[in-house]
Design a protein around this motif. Structure first.
Motif, short mmCIF file in Angstrom:
data_model
loop_
_atom_site.label_atom_id
_atom_site.label_comp_id
_atom_site.label_asym_id
_atom_site.label_seq_id
_atom_site.Cartn_x
_atom_site.Cartn_y
_atom_site.Cartn_z
N PHE A 42 -10.44 0.43 8.55
CA PHE A 42 -11.69 -0.46 8.17
C PHE A 42 -11.00 -1.47 7.27
CE2 PHE A 42 -13.91 3.08 9.55
CZ PHE A 42 -14.92 2.40 10.34
N ASP A 43 -11.37 -2.86 7.33
CA ASP A 43 -11.19 -3.72 6.40
C ASP A 43 -11.62 -3.46 4.85
OD1 ASP A 43 -9.19 -5.17 7.93
OD2 ASP A 43 -10.47 -6.97 8.48
N ARG B 9 -8.88 -3.31 2.43
CA ARG B 9 -7.51 -2.62 2.98
C ARG B 9 -6.39 -3.67 2.46
NH1 ARG B 9 -4.93 -3.45 7.95
NH2 ARG B 9 -6.76 -4.61 8.61
N VAL B 10 -5.36 -3.13 1.98
CA VAL B 10 -4.18 -3.94 1.59
C VAL B 10 -3.40 -4.66 2.63
CG1 VAL B 10 -2.05 -4.02 0.26
CG2 VAL B 10 -4.21 -2.49 -0.44
N GLN B 11 -3.22 -5.88 3.19
CA GLN B 11 -2.86 -6.42 4.12
C GLN B 11 -1.48 -6.21 4.30
OE1 GLN B 11 -4.75 -7.50 6.64
NE2 GLN B 11 -6.62 -7.03 5.38
N ASP B 12 -0.47 -6.12 3.21
CA ASP B 12 0.80 -5.72 3.19
C ASP B 12 1.27 -4.57 2.57
OD1 ASP B 12 0.12 -6.36 0.54
OD2 ASP B 12 1.55 -7.81 0.20
N TYR B 13 0.38 -3.73 2.77
CA TYR B 13 0.63 -2.22 2.43
C TYR B 13 1.99 -1.79 3.07
CZ TYR B 13 0.14 2.89 2.84
OH TYR B 13 0.14 4.20 2.67
N LYS C 107 6.23 1.07 -2.26
CA LYS C 107 5.95 -0.15 -3.39
C LYS C 107 4.62 0.06 -3.82
CE LYS C 107 9.97 -2.71 -2.70
NZ LYS C 107 10.52 -1.80 -1.88
N TRP C 108 4.49 -0.24 -5.06
CA TRP C 108 3.02 -0.57 -5.79
C TRP C 108 2.48 -1.78 -5.17
CZ3 TRP C 108 1.30 3.78 -7.85
CH2 TRP C 108 2.35 4.67 -8.22
N HIS C 109 1.21 -2.03 -5.42
CA HIS C 109 0.59 -3.30 -4.78
C HIS C 109 1.23 -4.44 -5.59
CE1 HIS C 109 -3.17 -0.49 -3.56
NE2 HIS C 109 -1.81 -0.36 -2.90
N ASP C 110 1.78 -4.36 -6.68
CA ASP C 110 2.79 -5.64 -7.15
C ASP C 110 3.81 -5.92 -6.73
OD1 ASP C 110 3.85 -3.63 -8.61
OD2 ASP C 110 3.40 -4.27 -10.43
N GLY C 111 4.52 -5.05 -5.76
CA GLY C 111 5.65 -5.28 -4.96
C GLY C 111 6.78 -4.47 -5.80
N THR C 112 6.49 -3.85 -6.75
CA THR C 112 7.61 -3.18 -7.64
C THR C 112 7.67 -1.53 -6.78
OG1 THR C 112 6.04 -2.17 -9.26
CG2 THR C 112 7.38 -4.03 -9.82
N ALA C 113 9.00 -1.12 -7.05
CA ALA C 113 9.36 0.10 -6.28
C ALA C 113 8.50 1.43 -7.06
CB ALA C 113 10.94 0.31 -6.28
N TYR D 234 -5.60 1.06 0.09
CA TYR D 234 -6.80 0.11 -0.18
C TYR D 234 -6.58 0.04 -1.78
CZ TYR D 234 -9.05 1.13 4.04
OH TYR D 234 -9.54 1.24 5.37
N ARG D 235 -7.40 -1.03 -2.12
CA ARG D 235 -7.39 -1.41 -3.56
C ARG D 235 -8.77 -1.76 -3.75
NH1 ARG D 235 -4.55 -6.39 -2.00
NH2 ARG D 235 -2.52 -5.64 -3.14
N ILE D 236 -9.16 -1.90 -5.22
CA ILE D 236 -10.60 -2.24 -5.25
C ILE D 236 -10.78 -3.60 -5.19
CG2 ILE D 236 -12.29 -2.28 -7.32
CD1 ILE D 236 -10.93 0.23 -8.44
#
Length: 634
Positions: A278-279, A260-264, A148-154, A245-247
Motif C-alpha cells: 500500500f502507498d 510507502r518509501v519510494q526509494d526504500y 540505509k536510513w531514510h536520509d541516505g546514511t548507512a 514506511y515513514r510518517i
C-alpha cells in the motif's frame, strides 16, 4: 519481542557445502564474499537465517517466501481503526511512558524477519548473515552494505549496539528478552557480536534478530528547535527510520498516516518481495468502540477487527454486508496462544493468599456469562499456553515430571496429584456449590462475616475490591461478575478510565484486579521473564502486572530458555504452566480460535495465506482497483 495482545471478549550439511564452495574460490584466487571471510577465519559458518531447532525451510539465496504474490500491485490506501489515543513515537519506552502510536514499527527495520509459514525462524533483513558457535555462547550479525536510513546514511554496527544498549536499559520487556546477553561489540566493518552470559541458549540469536535498530546519530542529535533528543522521554517528532514506511502526516492523538518509501533500500531483498504494497496506511483513533463500529459502517475506515461476540452476532446486519460490499471473514489463529484473565495485584496483601484468589475463580460463572452475553461463542481458558501444543494436560509424566520434581518443595502439592480444571457453573446447583466452596476457602484464609459483609478475622477490615479497566465495552463483563462477588460479602466497585490513565495506574501497580492478556507462541523464550519472572515484578512497565515472585517459576523459565531441544522446551513449558495454574495467580477468562474481521471489499491477498500469518493484513495484501470501484465511497 512479542507485542502486547489485543484483549478478546478474545538432512544436508549446509556448512560442509558452503566450506567446499569457498575452498574452490580460494584455490582459484577469486575474491571471497565479505561475509564469508570471517566464517573461514573463525571456523563458524555464516548463515542466511536462524532457527532454534531444526533446519530452515528456505535455502540460502531463495528468491521470495512461498506465500507472497511477487507481482502484487503497489498503490492505494488502507484505513484502519485504533482505539484510545497516542502521545509518543518513541518505541523504546512503549509501556513505560506515554501511549505509542500504532504502526510506528513500520518505519524501522529489524536484523532478521520471520517467515509466516514456519513455527519459528528468522531470515536476514538488515543483516545479510548471522553466525554463532555450536555452544550458543554468542551470536554475530553481518549488516548489508546497502542498508540505509531514510536520509541516505548507512546503517552501522554502532547503530545496532546503541539500539541494543538503549532497549535493554529502558525497556522492561527488552531487558527480560536480553537478560542473558552481556554485551554487544563491533567485530568488523559491518559486523556486531553479542556475547552471552553462558552457553546453551538456542533462542537468543533469533531473539536478537528481532531487535529494532535505531539511528544513533539522529537520536544523539537535536531537534529543529535545538533541543537534544531523549530516548527516555516521549516525543511527537517523526523519527528517522530505515523501514518501508515513514510518517506522512498526523493529528496528535487522533490519526496518523504512513507513506510507502519510494526509494526504500530493502525493496528488492528477498524477505520483502510481495509485501508492504500500500502507498498509504492510515490509522484513525476512536476513544469508544461503538463509535469506531459506526465509523466502519459509514465507510470512514476499511478494515475492522471485531473482538465482541455480541457485535459479531448482531451488529453487522446492514446493507453493505447484504450486498457483499462488506466482507465478514474469520481467520484461524495458528501461530499464537493466549492467557487472558482477571489478574490480581499480588503487591496488595489481600491477594497474597492463594485460597482467596481461588475463591474468586469459584465465584466466576463463565458458563452463564458465555450464554447470556457472548452468544455461546467462547471456550474457557485452562492454560497459560492456551491454543498451542504447550498446554499442560492430564498428570505430569516423563521429562515434564522430572522438571517438576527438581522444584518439588516449592510448588503446590496438587501439581502432582490432579489435572488443573476451572470450576464449572451454568446452573443454579453448580453455582451454589461453587459459592459454598468459595466461602470455605475464605474462612480457611482467615476471613469472617459481620452483617453479611466479608471482613478479615483479626483486623475486622472489610474486604473491598475494584475491578479496573479501560474499555467501556468490558464493563458488562465486570458488572456480570460483580453480583457473585457481592454474594460472598465483598464490597465491589467497577472503574473504567481512559487509556492514558489506565496505563499510568498499571505502571505504578495502582489496581486491585484488571483484565490482562499474555501472548505466547509455539517457541516461548526470554519474554517469559518479563511476563512472570521475579525481577520483572518490580519493574515499572513490565508485563508481570500480577507481581509474581516465585523461585519455582523462575527456575522453570530458565529451563524453557536454555532447552537443548524442542522436547525439553515443551516439557519445561508444560511444567511452568502447571506451577502457574496451581498458584491461582489469576482467574482465567475465555478464548476464541479465530480472528473476526470485517472489510470493505477493496483488497486482494495471496491464496492461501500463510499458516502462521493469521490475516496478514495489511502486510501481504494489496489495493484492488476493480473491486474498489464496485464498493462505491472513495
Amino acid at each position: 519481542m512479542p507485542a502486547r495482545p489485543r484483549l478478546m471478549e478474545h538432512p544436508v550439511n549446509r556448512r560442509s557445502l558452503l566450506t567446499s564452495a569457498l575452498v574452490v574460490l580460494a584455490a582459484q584466487r577469486l575474491p571471497l564474499p565479505g561475509w564469508t571471510r570471517s566464517a573461514l577465519a573463525g571456523g563458524t559458518a555464516w548463515r542466511h537465517g536462524v532457527s532454534a531447532f531444526g533446519d530452515l525451510k528456505y535455502p540460502s539465496g531463495f528468491k521470495q517466501f512461498d506465500y507472497v504474490n511477487a507481482n502484487a500491485p503497489k498503490g492505494g490506501a488502507a484505513r484502519q481503526i485504533a482505539l484510545g489515543t497516542y502521545d509518543n513515537f518513541n518505541m523504546v519506552i512503549d509501556g513505560v511512558k506515554g501511549a505509542l502510536a500504532v504502526g510506528i514499527d513500520l518505519t524501522y527495520d529489524t536484523l532478521l524477519v520471520a517467515a509466516l509459514d514456519e513455527v519459528s525462524s528468522g531470515y536476514g533483513l538488515l543483516a545479510e548473515a548471522v553466525n554463532y558457535p555450536d555452544d550458543f555462547s554468542s551470536a554475530s550479525f553481518k549488516l548489508r552494505a546497502e542498508a540505509k536510513w531514510h536520509d541516505g546514511t548507512a546503517v552501522t554496527p554502532e547503530d545496532v549496539i546503541f539500539s541494543f544498549d538503549t532497549f535493554k536499559k529502558l525497556s522492561p520487556q527488552a531487558g527480560a528478552n536480553y537478560k542473558h546477553v552481556v554485551k554487544a561489540t563491533k567485530t568488523g566493518d559491518r559486523e556486531v557480536t553479542f556475547t552471552f552470559d553462558g552457553p546453551g541458549n538456542r533462542s537468543l540469536p533469533q531473539v536478537l534478530g528481532q531487535l529494532t535498530v535505531l539511528p544513533r546519530a539522529w537520536w544523539e542529535g537535536t531537534d529543529k528547535d535545538g533541543k537534544k533528543r531523549d530516548l527516555g522521554s516521549t516525543t511527537l517528532e517523526p523519527p528517522l527510520g530505515s523501514g518501508p514506511y515513514r510518517i506522512k502526516e498526523f493529528t496528535p492523538g487522533r490519526s496518523i498516516a504512513y507513506e510507502r518509501v519510494q526509494d526504500y533500500w530493502g525493496h528488492a531483498v528477498n524477505v520483502n518481495i510481495g509485501r508492504d504494497n500500500f502507498d498509504e496506511l492510515r490509522f484513525e483513533y476512536f476513544r469508544d468502540g461503538t463509535v469506531a463500529l459506526e465509523a466502519f459502517k459509514g465507510d470512514a475506515v476499511d478494515w475492522r477487527i471485531e473482538n465482541s461476540a455480541k457485535n459479531w452476532a448482531t451488529a453487522y446486519d446492514f446493507p453493505a454486508v447484504t450486498d457483499k460490499r462488506v466482507i465478514l471473514e474469520e481467520f484461524p489463529i495458528k501461530n499464537i496462544g493466549m492467557m487472558q484473565a482477571f489478574a490480581f495485584n499480588l503487591r496488595r496483601e489481600k491477594f497474597q493468599d492463594p485460597r482467596v484468589r481461588l475463591a474468586f475463580n469459584y465465584a466466576f460463572d463463565f458458563e452463564e456469562m458465555n450464554k447470556q452475553i457472548f452468544f455461546g461463542q467462547y471456550k474457557r481458558i485452562a492454560s497459560y499456553f492456551e491454543g498451542t501444543d504447550l498446554a499442560a494436560t492430564g498428570l505430569p509424566a516423563g521429562r515434564e515430571l522430572e522438571f517438576l520434581e527438581a522444584v518439588h518443595d516449592k510448588v503446590p502439592a496438587d501439581v502432582f496429584k490432579k489435572p488443573y480444571a476451572n470450576p464449572v457453573g451454568g446452573n443454579p446447583a453448580a453455582v451454589r456449590g461453587n459459592l459454598h466452596e468459595a466461602v470455605r476457602l475464605l474462612k480457611e484464609a482467615g476471613y469472617d462475616w459481620h452483617d453479611q459483609q466479608l471482613v478479615h478475622g483479626k483486623t475486622g477490615e472489610p474486604f473491598t475490591v475494584e475491578l479496573f479497566g479501560a474499555n467501556p465495552m468490558f464493563e458488562r463483563v465486570f458488572l456480570f461478575y460483580k453480583p457473585s462477588l457481592e454474594r460472598l460479602g465483598m464490597n465491589v466497585t467497577v472503574r473504567t478510565v481512559d487509556l492514558a490513565q489506565f496505563e499510568n495506574r498499571l505502571r505504578t501497580w495502582d489496581f486491585d484486579i484488571t483484565t490482562f492478556a499474555w501472548r505466547e507462541t509455539q517457541m516461548p523464550g526470554g519474554e517469559l521473564h518479563d511476563y512472570y519472572g521475579s525481577q520483572a515484578a518490580d519493574q515499572s512497565g513490565s508485563d508481570n502486572v500480577i507481581g509474581i515472585k516465585n523461585p519455582a517459576v523462575d527456575a522453570m523459565i530458565e529451563q524453557v530458555v536454555l532447552a537443548k531441544n524442542y522436547d525439553d522446551l515443551a516439557a519445561a513449558a508444560k511444567a511452568l504452566d502447571r506451577i502457574l495454574l496451581w498458584n491461582n495467580y489469576l482467574v482465567p477468562q475465555w478464548s476464541y480460535s479465530k480472528l473476526r474481521t470485517a472489510r470493505w471489499d477493496r483488497f486482494g491477498h495471496p491464496d492461501p495465506l500463510p499458516r502462521y500469518g493469521i490475516s496478514a493484513f495489511p502486510t501481504l495484501w494489496w489495493w484492488d482497483a476493480e473491486k474498489a470501484a464496485k464498493t462505491g465511497g472513495r
